[in-house]
Scaffold this motif. Structure first.
Motif, mmCIF file in Angstrom:
data_model
loop_
_atom_site.group_PDB
_atom_site.id
_atom_site.type_symbol
_atom_site.label_atom_id
_atom_site.label_comp_id
_atom_site.label_asym_id
_atom_site.label_seq_id
_atom_site.Cartn_x
_atom_site.Cartn_y
_atom_site.Cartn_z
ATOM 1 N N CYS A 173 -49.475 82.266 79.797
ATOM 2 C CA CYS A 173 -48.615 83.566 78.858
ATOM 3 C C CYS A 173 -48.177 82.400 78.116
ATOM 4 O O CYS A 173 -46.852 82.768 78.724
ATOM 5 C CB CYS A 173 -48.859 85.263 78.566
ATOM 6 N N CYS A 210 -44.858 85.226 76.125
ATOM 7 C CA CYS A 210 -43.889 85.721 77.505
ATOM 8 C C CYS A 210 -43.922 84.515 78.312
ATOM 9 O O CYS A 210 -42.503 84.698 79.532
ATOM 10 C CB CYS A 210 -44.604 86.699 78.796
ATOM 11 N N CYS A 265 -51.410 91.374 80.606
ATOM 12 C CA CYS A 265 -51.784 91.628 79.241
ATOM 13 C C CYS A 265 -51.270 93.215 78.946
ATOM 14 O O CYS A 265 -51.231 93.248 77.391
ATOM 15 C CB CYS A 265 -52.862 90.819 78.544
ATOM 16 N N HIS A 276 -44.925 92.338 77.343
ATOM 17 C CA HIS A 276 -46.769 91.002 76.635
ATOM 18 C C HIS A 276 -46.827 91.933 75.655
ATOM 19 O O HIS A 276 -46.579 91.157 74.175
ATOM 20 C CB HIS A 276 -47.662 91.211 77.824
#
Length: 389
Positions: free
Chosen positions: A30, A33, A47, A52
């Protein structure tokens, strides 16, 4: 026994740190993040996490800013790796990309404005950051170094090569002229016609074998009177009655040797240093910037034969330059110059004629015991304009 409390040195914590080492799959990373997950389940849980979702809300307020930030960071890191690791060598784009993504904390391409590596490579070529070409093996890129210091150094090297090339051409032209002159001399010497020796059988050959018994003193008195050298010279100087003027004799081999020896002696008088006081010089270096480049100055002081303290003509600044960063100045015809190298060093002269084909000039000495002498074929680098105070 009770359950072991989680801590930094527990088996589970050590195992998690071992698993987190190295590069994981990019699909489970990700970028918002900056978190790498080890499997699909971990990425799914991330997620759905609150942190997030909070990052997505922040990015949703201004998506263009995040997009351009990631793109510029990716471009900067990629170009820095290409410059430091490969320099200006031609390399496959996939090799550079694989080395770039080998670092764990890098900007992923799926977060930038470029969808594929090929699109990013084409963009580098269109923007002029790299030289890009496509072959059967794929796309190759080559970094273009636009550093001002590198460009200035390359320009100075090109000028040095041009000077050496001009010297070689000048020397080759002089040798070619000497060869042509020698061929003309050989043609003139071979112009005489030779006849075949024919024997005349009707004419008798008589040989006198009579010995002379008189002493040598008696024979010497019978010799013809000697002709004085002055009378011969006078006869030679007398013009012929027919008014015929003899043609100018071409240079012989001895004259060529004498001329070559004089040229060799003149060459020995040449030295590596040519700086002198009160001459006008031109600055040919950019090491001090464009302020002094191609500007003219006057030599005020010479140090160690190869260093000069000059005074700029336009600004009056006093700067210290090396001899390699200066060159002589050729004035217009009729101006006063100073010979700075060769057999006539330190002689003041007047510029009479310039021969651009030989990169030389004809000077007339105006001061000293050699006043009035004409010196020909003086190279451009052996004289410079004299400063009129």
């Amino acid at each position: 026994m009770g359950k072991e409390k989680p801590g930094f040195l527990t088996a589970k914590a050590i195992g998690n740190r071992i698993k987190s080492k190295g590069l994981q799959k990019l699909r489970w990373y990700c970028q918002m993040c900056q978190k790498q997950c080890r499997d699909e389940n971990g990425f799914k849980c991330h997620c759905m996490s609150e942190s997030h979702q909070r990052q997505l809300l922040i990015a949703g307020e201004n998506p263009g800013a995040f997009h351009s930030f990631f793109s510029s960071s990716f471009f900067k890191d990629f170009m820095q790796l290409l410059k430091t690791r490969f320099g200006t060598k031609r390399v496959h784009n996939n090799i550079v990309y694989n080395e770039y993504i080998s670092h764990k904390e890098h900007i992923h391409m799926n977060a930038t404005k470029w969808v594929t590596l090929t699109a990013f490579t084409k963009w580098l070529g269109r923007e002029g950051h790299c030289k890009v070409d496509q072959t059967e093996k794929g796309w190759f890129i080559q970094y273009i170094d636009r550093d001002p210091l590198v460009l200035a150094r390359q320009k100075e090297l090109d000028k040095q090569k041009q000077r050496e090339r001009d010297d070689d051409e000048r020397q080759a032209k002089a040798i070619e002229e000497m060869v042509k002159r020698g061929q003309d001399t050989a043609k003139d010497s071979d112009s005489g016609k030779f006849t075949e020796l024919v024997r005349n059988d009707e004419e008798k050959i008589a040989i006198n074998l009579q010995m002379n018994s008189e002493p040598k003193a008696a024979t010497s008195s019978q010799l013809a009177p000697r002709v004085s050298l002055s009378s011969l010279v006078g006869k030679r100087k007398q013009p012929s009655s027919s008014g015929f003027k003899p043609s100018k004799r071409s240079k012989s081999a001895l004259d060529e040797i004498i001329a070559a020896e004089e040229g060799r002696k003149k060459q020995k008088l040449h030295t590596e240093h040519w700086l002198a006081k009160n001459i006008v010089v031109k600055i040919i270096t950019k090491r001090l910037g464009d302020k002094y480049f191609k500007k003219k100055a006057v030599v005020k002081e010479v140090q160690d034969k190869f260093t000069a303290i000059v005074k700029m003509i336009d600004s009056g600044d006093q700067v210290k330059f090396d001899q390699t960063h200066l060159e002589t100045v050729i004035p217009s015809i009729g101006k006063t110059v100073l010979i700075v190298n060769g057999g006539y060093r330190d002689c003041v002269a007047t510029l009479e004629k310039i021969d651009t084909s030989k990169f030389s000039a004809t000077l007339k000495i105006t001061e000293g015991p050699l006043n009035g002498r004409i010196v020909e074929d003086v190279k451009y680098e052996d004289f410079s304009k004299k400063f009129d105070q």
